[in-house]
Design a protein around this motif. Structure first.
Motif, PDB file in Angstrom:
ATOM      1  N   ALA A  85       7.066  -3.750   4.458  1.00 37.26           N
ATOM      2  CA  ALA A  85       6.318  -4.959   4.102  1.00 37.26           C
ATOM      3  C   ALA A  85       5.055  -5.088   4.944  1.00 37.26           C
ATOM      4  CB  ALA A  85       7.210  -6.184   4.268  1.00 37.26           C
ATOM      5  N   ALA A  86       5.171  -4.850   6.244  1.00 39.87           N
ATOM      6  CA  ALA A  86       4.015  -4.961   7.140  1.00 39.87           C
ATOM      7  C   ALA A  86       2.958  -3.920   6.797  1.00 39.87           C
ATOM      8  CB  ALA A  86       4.468  -4.807   8.595  1.00 39.87           C
ATOM      9  N   TRP A  87       3.386  -2.712   6.489  1.00 35.26           N
ATOM     10  CA  TRP A  87       2.447  -1.633   6.169  1.00 35.26           C
ATOM     11  C   TRP A  87       1.639  -1.996   4.928  1.00 35.26           C
ATOM     12  CZ3 TRP A  87       1.325   2.129   2.486  1.00 35.26           C
ATOM     13  CH2 TRP A  87       0.579   3.224   2.939  1.00 35.26           C
ATOM     14  N   HIS A  88       2.304  -2.511   3.910  1.00 33.43           N
ATOM     15  CA  HIS A  88       1.604  -2.869   2.675  1.00 33.43           C
ATOM     16  C   HIS A  88       0.764  -4.136   2.825  1.00 33.43           C
ATOM     17  CE1 HIS A  88       2.799   0.248  -0.085  1.00 33.43           C
ATOM     18  NE2 HIS A  88       3.980   0.238   0.512  1.00 33.43           N
ATOM     19  N   ALA A  89       1.085  -4.980   3.804  1.00 37.00           N
ATOM     20  CA  ALA A  89       0.319  -6.204   4.028  1.00 37.00           C
ATOM     21  C   ALA A  89      -0.912  -5.964   4.914  1.00 37.00           C
ATOM     22  CB  ALA A  89       1.217  -7.254   4.676  1.00 37.00           C
ATOM     23  N   THR A  90      -1.006  -4.778   5.492  1.00 43.80           N
ATOM     24  CA  THR A  90      -2.097  -4.450   6.402  1.00 43.80           C
ATOM     25  C   THR A  90      -3.151  -3.641   5.658  1.00 43.80           C
ATOM     26  OG1 THR A  90      -0.506  -4.379   8.220  1.00 43.80           O
ATOM     27  CG2 THR A  90      -2.632  -3.330   8.614  1.00 43.80           C
ATOM     28  N   SER A  91      -4.410  -3.906   5.955  1.00 39.40           N
ATOM     29  CA  SER A  91      -5.490  -3.159   5.289  1.00 39.40           C
ATOM     30  C   SER A  91      -5.404  -1.678   5.665  1.00 39.40           C
ATOM     31  CB  SER A  91      -6.855  -3.720   5.671  1.00 39.40           C
ATOM     32  OG  SER A  91      -7.150  -3.418   7.013  1.00 39.40           O
ATOM     33  N   LYS A  92      -5.879  -0.852   4.774  1.00 41.24           N
ATOM     34  CA  LYS A  92      -5.799   0.601   4.978  1.00 41.24           C
ATOM     35  C   LYS A  92      -6.458   1.042   6.274  1.00 41.24           C
ATOM     36  CE  LYS A  92      -5.442   1.816   0.129  1.00 41.24           C
ATOM     37  NZ  LYS A  92      -6.027   2.543  -0.995  1.00 41.24           N
ATOM     38  N   ARG A  93      -7.517   0.378   6.668  1.00 39.76           N
ATOM     39  CA  ARG A  93      -8.238   0.765   7.892  1.00 39.76           C
ATOM     40  C   ARG A  93      -7.443   0.472   9.156  1.00 39.76           C
ATOM     41  NH1 ARG A  93     -13.715  -1.876   8.407  1.00 39.76           N
ATOM     42  NH2 ARG A  93     -12.482  -3.691   7.886  1.00 39.76           N
ATOM     43  N   HIS A  94      -6.497  -0.442   9.074  1.00 35.06           N
ATOM     44  CA  HIS A  94      -5.809  -0.894  10.283  1.00 35.06           C
ATOM     45  C   HIS A  94      -4.330  -0.522  10.359  1.00 35.06           C
ATOM     46  CE1 HIS A  94      -9.350  -3.616  10.046  1.00 35.06           C
ATOM     47  NE2 HIS A  94      -9.412  -3.249  11.314  1.00 35.06           N
TER      48      HIS A  94
END
Length: 175
Positions: A85-94
């Motif tokens: 969930a956290a990975w998908h909620a975070t922008s690709k750059r970060h």
């Protein structure tokens, strides 16, 4: 000529000889391991080397630092679901590389299986490549934890880990 060939059966392709070599078929992903027909489909199971042992230890240390108990499938599953969930909620750059995250959970699953079944960490080689796996028993049972994790990671599946890994533990216990 195959059933779905676009080539006319009488046409001559100047590149046929080039394609008959060991090059990957047109359109093949160059990053995928190449099928090696010289290696049998039946897996060959070998002990892990120091390099793989260090990967396992690093993955376990990373999970422990996150408070994950690899002996507890609920803990491991909740941590996986939260990471997904956290990975998908975070922008690709970060966000962290997906391969790093999936390896961490693959190692957690493999270690759980190694601790709670007759399986042990192994390097497994077959015609499709070499993988870090847990394997063993008289039946040469093999689980490649990375395959379990990455297939579900890319399908954004959550809630699966305790049931799937618990099932594998029960299967091995019945042997």
């Amino acid at each position: 000529m195959s059933w779905f060939s676009r080539k006319d059966k009488d046409a001559v392709d100047d590149h046929d000889e080039e394609r008959s070599g060991s090059a990957a078929p047109e359109g093949a992903d160059p990053d995928l391991p190449e099928y090696d027909p010289g290696v049998p489909l039946r897996p060959r199971i070998n002990l892990v080397r120091d390099e793989e042992r260090q990967r396992i230890d690093a993955g376990l240390a990373a999970l422990a630092a996150e408070g994950v108990d690899v002996d507890n499938l609920a803990s491991l599953g909740a941590a996986y679901d939260a990471a997904l969930a956290a990975w998908h909620a975070t922008s690709k750059r970060h966000r962290e590389e997906d391969a790093v995250v999936t390896e961490r959970f693959a190692i957690g699953i493999g270690e759980h299986l190694a601790r709670h079944t007759d399986l042990h960490w192994s390097l497994v080689r077959d015609a499709f490549g070499t993988d870090l796996a847990v394997a063993g028993g008289r039946d040469e049972f093999v689980v490649v934890p990375a395959n379990l994790v990455t297939a579900r990671w890319f399908n954004i599946e959550s809630g699966w880990l305790p049931g799937v890994v618990g099932h594998l533990v029960r299967v091995r216990a019945s042997r």
